[in-house]
Design a protein around this motif. Structure first.
Motif, mmCIF file in Angstrom:
data_model
loop_
_atom_site.group_PDB
_atom_site.id
_atom_site.type_symbol
_atom_site.label_atom_id
_atom_site.label_comp_id
_atom_site.label_asym_id
_atom_site.label_seq_id
_atom_site.Cartn_x
_atom_site.Cartn_y
_atom_site.Cartn_z
ATOM 1 N N GLU A 52 14.767 23.429 8.697
ATOM 2 C CA GLU A 52 14.481 22.210 7.925
ATOM 3 C C GLU A 52 13.884 21.147 8.843
ATOM 4 O O GLU A 52 14.407 20.887 9.923
ATOM 5 N N ASP A 92 18.120 17.206 -14.042
ATOM 6 C CA ASP A 92 18.867 17.854 -15.119
ATOM 7 C C ASP A 92 18.770 19.358 -14.902
ATOM 8 O O ASP A 92 17.695 19.899 -14.695
ATOM 9 N N ASP A 112 8.397 24.700 -5.373
ATOM 10 C CA ASP A 112 7.152 23.932 -5.381
ATOM 11 C C ASP A 112 6.097 24.532 -4.466
ATOM 12 O O ASP A 112 4.900 24.377 -4.714
HETATM 13 C C1 LIG Z 1 10.245 11.943 -9.957
HETATM 14 C C2 LIG Z 1 10.596 13.388 -10.065
HETATM 15 C C3 LIG Z 1 11.569 13.807 -10.967
HETATM 16 C C4 LIG Z 1 11.894 15.160 -11.091
HETATM 17 N N1 LIG Z 1 12.866 15.530 -11.973
HETATM 18 C C5 LIG Z 1 13.196 16.832 -12.083
HETATM 19 C C6 LIG Z 1 14.237 17.253 -12.981
HETATM 20 O O1 LIG Z 1 14.900 16.472 -13.658
HETATM 21 N N2 LIG Z 1 14.505 18.597 -13.064
HETATM 22 C C7 LIG Z 1 13.810 19.520 -12.334
HETATM 23 O O2 LIG Z 1 14.066 20.726 -12.468
HETATM 24 N N3 LIG Z 1 12.829 19.144 -11.465
HETATM 25 C C8 LIG Z 1 12.505 17.838 -11.323
HETATM 26 N N4 LIG Z 1 11.535 17.457 -10.428
HETATM 27 C C9 LIG Z 1 10.858 18.484 -9.618
HETATM 28 C C10 LIG Z 1 11.716 18.847 -8.418
HETATM 29 O O3 LIG Z 1 12.012 17.708 -7.649
HETATM 30 C C11 LIG Z 1 11.010 19.871 -7.528
HETATM 31 O O4 LIG Z 1 10.431 20.868 -8.310
HETATM 32 C C12 LIG Z 1 12.030 20.502 -6.569
HETATM 33 O O5 LIG Z 1 12.522 19.527 -5.674
HETATM 34 C C13 LIG Z 1 11.395 21.645 -5.786
HETATM 35 O O6 LIG Z 1 12.335 22.144 -4.871
HETATM 36 P P1 LIG Z 1 11.853 22.897 -3.555
HETATM 37 O O7 LIG Z 1 13.087 23.271 -2.832
HETATM 38 O O8 LIG Z 1 10.868 23.929 -3.928
HETATM 39 O O9 LIG Z 1 11.016 21.798 -2.728
HETATM 40 P P2 LIG Z 1 11.475 20.383 -2.135
HETATM 41 O O10 LIG Z 1 12.516 19.761 -2.964
HETATM 42 O O11 LIG Z 1 10.208 19.630 -1.899
HETATM 43 O O12 LIG Z 1 12.127 20.744 -0.731
HETATM 44 C C14 LIG Z 1 11.327 21.165 0.354
HETATM 45 C C15 LIG Z 1 12.123 21.035 1.640
HETATM 46 O O13 LIG Z 1 11.326 21.581 2.703
HETATM 47 C C16 LIG Z 1 11.348 20.677 3.812
HETATM 48 N N5 LIG Z 1 10.071 20.878 4.534
HETATM 49 C C17 LIG Z 1 8.849 20.489 4.132
HETATM 50 N N6 LIG Z 1 7.930 20.862 5.033
HETATM 51 C C18 LIG Z 1 8.592 21.511 6.023
HETATM 52 C C19 LIG Z 1 8.178 22.135 7.236
HETATM 53 N N7 LIG Z 1 6.886 22.162 7.588
HETATM 54 N N8 LIG Z 1 9.129 22.697 8.030
HETATM 55 C C20 LIG Z 1 10.434 22.685 7.662
HETATM 56 N N9 LIG Z 1 10.885 22.091 6.515
HETATM 57 C C21 LIG Z 1 9.969 21.521 5.704
HETATM 58 C C22 LIG Z 1 11.470 19.300 3.179
HETATM 59 O O14 LIG Z 1 11.964 18.348 4.099
HETATM 60 C C23 LIG Z 1 12.439 19.588 2.025
HETATM 61 O O15 LIG Z 1 13.777 19.496 2.446
HETATM 62 C C24 LIG Z 1 11.213 16.116 -10.295
HETATM 63 C C25 LIG Z 1 10.237 15.696 -9.368
HETATM 64 C C26 LIG Z 1 9.927 14.355 -9.258
HETATM 65 C C27 LIG Z 1 8.849 13.932 -8.263
#
Ligand SMILES: Cc1cc2nc3c(=O)[nH]c(=O)nc-3n(C[C@H](O)[C@H](O)[C@H](O)COP(=O)(O)OP(=O)(O)OC[C@H]3O[C@@H](n4cnc5c(N)ncnc54)[C@H](O)[C@@H]3O)c2cc1C
Length: 379
Positions: free
Chosen positions: A32, A47, A292
């Protein structure tokens, strides 16, 4: 044989993946970029849907903890017209656990539990096909090899280029987030207006949404269509300047609604970027993506849910260990692409209707999403 597995990113996808593997006794290295769990504000609430995020937590053995922390009452939704008229006022039944909300920080801590995260390990590049596996390069110049690298590093993934040349594009919709603390004591009229859950107001090509988080904290989002450069003459670090610009943009809306912008602080600009709907890639041995990083889509309640379920499913398949690791990942990708593609279509169409020239479209979305028996529960 024990595989050397690394997950890049400790967000909902990466932590769920690691937690489920951990539960099955399989070691995993969590890389991380953030220096620690509280390095930055965790953001608003999420949610978690039955059959998606909640199913992932079940697979991680965390359903009881989620039930204790989550807030079913926060599913409530009130929709106002721009003049302040109440158009919808929906409240869940006490036993309605379809989509309870949880603060992101609480979810992160729940998933973290016993996991050993390597904090401050930013990844710069992932190179498949190296002699001893997949090479991971870090910001500090070090490098390490693994049998499988799972990219769960979000929208601007550094792992994605190892499998796909595609990058996110701007949707034409942006948003500015504001925070309000101690809402019940400091802004009781706003607290009353927002209620237990969310408040939404839809105008022409713009909306204002407020969500009650735990502890009297509220996140408000001003969302609007604008070119990416809309703020070139604005200092985004200057709360007063951002506030006046937003008040001009929402001019004419009911005063109690605009109080969200007048009282809000800590404005953060969040342009909405997405990956193409149904983003897929030619399978690359030893590397895959989750959440994402794989399928960034409009933030309409699906992204974290999908990210978590994918993490849980990939971990379960790996732990089952029935076949070749690469075949397991390949099969997982097919399943992920099909489901994420469906959600990307839904959320893309949803964004068009929620930030639309015709605000009635947004109301129609709400009426479609809520179960058919909600009419009797509207006040
Ligand atoms: C305003 C808003 C409201 C939302 N509401 C909802 C909701 O109600 N329900 C829902 O299902 N989704 C919601 N989403 C979408 C949701 O936030 C994302 O889809 C979700 O966080 C994706 O999770 P993830 O683990 O794929 O990525 P992320 O949450 O982006 O986590 C990525 C992680 O990787 C780390 N990272 C990044 N680059 C590197 C690197 N090069 N090396 C090491 N670590 C790294 C980051 O620090 C982070 O900890 C919302 C999004 C927004 C913007």
């Amino acid at each position: 044989m024990r595989h050397r597995i690394a997950v890049v990113g400790g967000g909902p996808a990466g932590l769920t993946f690691a937690r489920v593997l951990h539960g099955h006794g399989c070691p995993v290295t969590i890389l991380e970029r953030d220096p620690g769990p509280d390095a930055r504000p965790p953001g608003g609430m999420l949610d978690l849907h039955q059959g998606l995020g909640q199913l992932a937590l079940e697979k991680a053995g965390l359903s009881a903890e989620f039930e204790a922390l989550s807030r079913p009452e926060a599913q409530a939704m009130r929709i106002l017209d721009t003049d302040g008229t109440v158009l919808r006022d929906w409240r869940p039944r006490p036993d309605d656990r379809a989509n309870p909300e949880i603060d992101r920080g609480q979810l992160r801590d729940l998933l973290l539990g016993p996991l050993d995260v390597r904090w401050g390990r930013g990844v710069t590049q992932v190179v498949p096909g190296a002699r001893d596996g997949v090479l991971v390069r870090f910001t500090d110049g070090r490098q390490e090899t693994f049998d499988l690298v799972v990219g769960a590093d979000g929208a601007w993934s550094r792992v994605r280029p190892a499998v796909s040349p595609v990058t996110p594009h701007y949707t034409g919709v942006t948003s500015v987030e504001a925070s309000l603390d101690d809402i019940d004591t400091r802004h009781p009229a706003l607290a009353e207006l927002i209620g237990d859950g969310s408040l939404a107001v839809y105008g022409v090509n713009r909306s204002l949404v407020a969500q009650r988080n735990s502890g009297g904290h509220v996140k408000a989002y001003a969302r609007f269509r604008a070119p990416l450069e809309w703020h070139t003459d604005l200092d985004l670090a200057d709360d007063e300047a951002v506030r006046s610009s937003l008040l001009a943009l929402f001019d004419g809306w009911a005063a109690p609604v605009l109080d969200l912008l007048r009282r809000g602080t800590g404005f953060v600009h969040r342009p909405t970027y997405v990956l193409p709907v149904s983003h897929t890639w030619t399978h690359v041995p030893g590397v895959t993506l989750l959440g994402d990083a794989a399928h960034l889509m409009p933030p309409l309640g699906a992204g974290a849910n999908l990210a978590m379920l994918e993490g849980a499913e990939l971990a379960e398949s790996i732990a089952a260990g029935s076949g070749d690791l690469d075949e397991t990942v390949r099969a997982f990708e097919e399943q992920m692409w099909a489901r994420a593609g469906r959600w990307a279509k839904i959320t893309t169409a949803g964004l068009d209707r929620l930030v639309s020239p015709d605000p009635a479209e947004a109301l129609a979305v709400f009426d479609q999403v809520q179960p058919s028996d909600t009419a009797e529960r509207r006040r």
